[in-house]
Design a protein around this motif. Structure first.
Motif, short mmCIF file in Angstrom:
data_model
loop_
_atom_site.label_atom_id
_atom_site.label_comp_id
_atom_site.label_asym_id
_atom_site.label_seq_id
_atom_site.Cartn_x
_atom_site.Cartn_y
_atom_site.Cartn_z
N HIS A 105 -0.63 -0.12 3.67
CA HIS A 105 -1.05 0.15 5.03
C HIS A 105 -2.51 -0.18 5.45
O HIS A 105 -3.43 0.29 4.90
CB HIS A 105 -0.90 1.71 5.42
CG HIS A 105 -1.30 2.10 6.78
ND1 HIS A 105 -0.73 1.96 7.84
CD2 HIS A 105 -2.70 2.57 7.45
CE1 HIS A 105 -1.14 2.27 9.05
NE2 HIS A 105 -2.41 2.78 8.85
N HIS A 127 -4.71 -3.04 8.77
CA HIS A 127 -4.41 -3.35 9.98
C HIS A 127 -5.04 -4.92 10.10
O HIS A 127 -6.05 -5.35 9.37
CB HIS A 127 -5.35 -2.60 10.99
CG HIS A 127 -4.61 -1.30 11.21
ND1 HIS A 127 -3.78 -1.08 11.79
CD2 HIS A 127 -4.85 -0.23 10.39
CE1 HIS A 127 -3.17 0.44 11.63
NE2 HIS A 127 -4.17 0.90 10.82
N HIS A 181 -0.92 8.18 5.63
CA HIS A 181 -2.16 8.98 5.26
C HIS A 181 -2.05 10.32 4.47
O HIS A 181 -2.70 11.19 4.35
CB HIS A 181 -2.90 9.50 6.56
CG HIS A 181 -3.10 8.20 7.42
ND1 HIS A 181 -3.66 6.73 7.00
CD2 HIS A 181 -3.11 8.00 8.59
CE1 HIS A 181 -3.89 6.03 7.69
NE2 HIS A 181 -3.39 6.48 9.19
N ASP A 201 -5.85 1.76 4.55
CA ASP A 201 -6.02 1.99 5.98
C ASP A 201 -7.20 0.83 6.29
O ASP A 201 -8.00 1.43 7.47
CB ASP A 201 -6.28 3.21 6.40
CG ASP A 201 -6.11 3.44 8.00
OD1 ASP A 201 -5.45 2.73 8.44
OD2 ASP A 201 -6.62 4.55 8.34
ZN LIG Z 1 -4.07 2.67 10.04
#
Ligand SMILES: [Zn+2]
Length: 414
Positions: free
Chosen positions: A22, A24, A298, A353
């Motif tokens: 995960h 971005h 998460h 993340d």
């Molecule tokens: Zn995220």
């Protein structure tokens, strides 16, 4: 040279590949345009959250800056990156050295960080930032090269499609309910035509909450009209009914196209609907789809014990460790021990993340590898498992479990 200090561990995960489930996308040119002195602020949970929630308040920015030297995570990043760059571990000097390296090497700098921690693949959530960074653009930003035969030299990027931007885009078109519904289904099907799309993502926890109901089609149609008349207000009235229905459609598409669903579960940036973001809120939805793989992105952080319990009783619920790793910092070992004890370890998925700067990939992987080594070594020392079993579990959490669940090939990283 690997920067993982694992020489004294019973369990040695140095050199083990990492797949980040995960993160971005970013474009290197845009990162280089940012204030070089602010990179430490953007690495922290608070700094990243200020950016992702669109804050441009100078008082908030000043407060984040003032907390930099008192934030354990920021200090760790500073120390570790100074070692990596052979630069002074002092904020201004390191920022200058880091900026110089990034400017000189561009994507090569990102690739060097990823190679150091053996990050061979990442799964990018295309819903943030907006406008979306395409999968191919992100792969380029990571310094990877994809051959005509699909083989990748460097870090491969896989895509997860977020449904909420589709909803926003369709809202602007003033469609009837049946046209809206058909267009949304078409988006789901079109996305699945991409072989590098590994699943769908929802952030309903940021919109109307995780306590997803099961509205009928007639209820959804009526709610749609009320939602449109309200100007698409995202409260827990009609908009919630429609979003709940769309998420259930998404689970249907995931089943049809043999894809995984990633659900944001737990805290996030200040836009989160915190009162309805707990793992227990989403339990009825998970229970209704017990035979379908769903990743709790998460891991319900900060309610990880709830997520662990759910994943211990529902066979296809997986726990992503991102956000908690790396930002729990010193707290990583304690929660990892709980998770490894409670959840079948094959359902624990490493993630970072990363949503701001490339160093997040590097620090998160290094921190996770070291924490896993310590916790798994403790399990061996207490005679719970053998060193070989612990090593296998650690390699699974760092890469193998995500690869297996999403059907990825683990390469060498080039
Ligand atoms: Zn995220």
């Amino acid at each position: 040279m690997s920067t993982t200090a694992s020489s004294r561990s019973v369990v040695d995960l140095s050199g083990c590949p990492v797949i980040d489930d995960h993160c971005h996308g970013f474009r290197v040119a845009e990162l280089l345009d940012r204030d070089p002195d602010g990179w430490e602020d953007r690495l922290t949970m608070m700094g990243m959250c200020a950016a992702s929630s669109g804050s441009d308040d100078p008082r908030i920015a000043a407060q984040i800056r003032s907390l930099r030297d008192e934030t354990m995570f920021a200090l760790t990043c500073r120390r570790w990156l100074a070692g990596f760059l052979r630069a002074p571990a002092e904020s201004a000097a390191l920022a200058a050295a880091r900026h110089a390296a990034f400017c000189a090497e561009g994507a090569g700098y990102v690739a060097r960080l990823l190679a150091d921690q053996h990050v061979v693949a990442v799964i990018a959530d295309d819903g943030y930032p907006r406008p979306a960074v395409t999968r191919a653009e992100f792969e380029e930003a990571l310094g990877a090269r994809r051959g005509a035969d699909g083989s990748v030299r460097g870090t491969a990027v896989y895509r997860i499609a977020r449904i909420e931007p589709w909803v926003a885009e369709l809202q602007d078109r003033g469609l009837s309910f049946s046209d809206f519904e058909a267009a949304f289904e078409a988006r789901l099907d079109e996305a699945a035509a991409d072989p590098l799309l590994v699943g769908y993502k929802s952030i309903v926890a940021y919109r109307t909450g995780l306590d997803v109901g099961a509205p009928t089609r007639a209820e959804t149609a009526a709610a749609y009209e009320a939602w449109r008349a309200s100007g698409w207000v995202d409260d827990r009235g009609p908009g919630k009914t429609v979003r709940d229905s769309l998420l259930r459609s998404t689970l249907g598409a995931a089943r049809r196209h043999d894809r995984v669903v990633h659900l944001h579960v737990g805290g996030g940036d200040p836009d989160i609907v915190l009162a309805h973001a707990r793992p227990q809120d989403v339990f009825p939805l998970l229970h209704d789809h017990m035979d379908q793989p769903v990743v709790l992105i998460h891991g319900g952080y900060p309610w990880m014990t709830e997520a662990a319990y759910i994943a211990s009783i529902l066979p296809f619920v997986y726990v992503d460790l991102s956000e908690f790793l790396p930002w729990a910092s010193l707290g990583a070992d304690r929660e990892l021990e709980m998770l490894l004890g409670v959840v079948p370890a094959g359902k624990l998925l490493y993630g970072s993340d990363e949503a701001s700067e490339p160093e997040v990939f590097w620090v998160a992987a290094r921190l996770a590898r070291a924490a896993l080594e310590r916790v798994l070594s403790g399990a061996v020392e207490r005679d719970h498992v053998t060193a070989a079993e612990a090593g296998r579990i650690g390699r699974g959490v760092l890469a193998g479990n995500t690869a297996r669940l999403h059907g990825l090939e683990i390469g060498s990283g080039g």
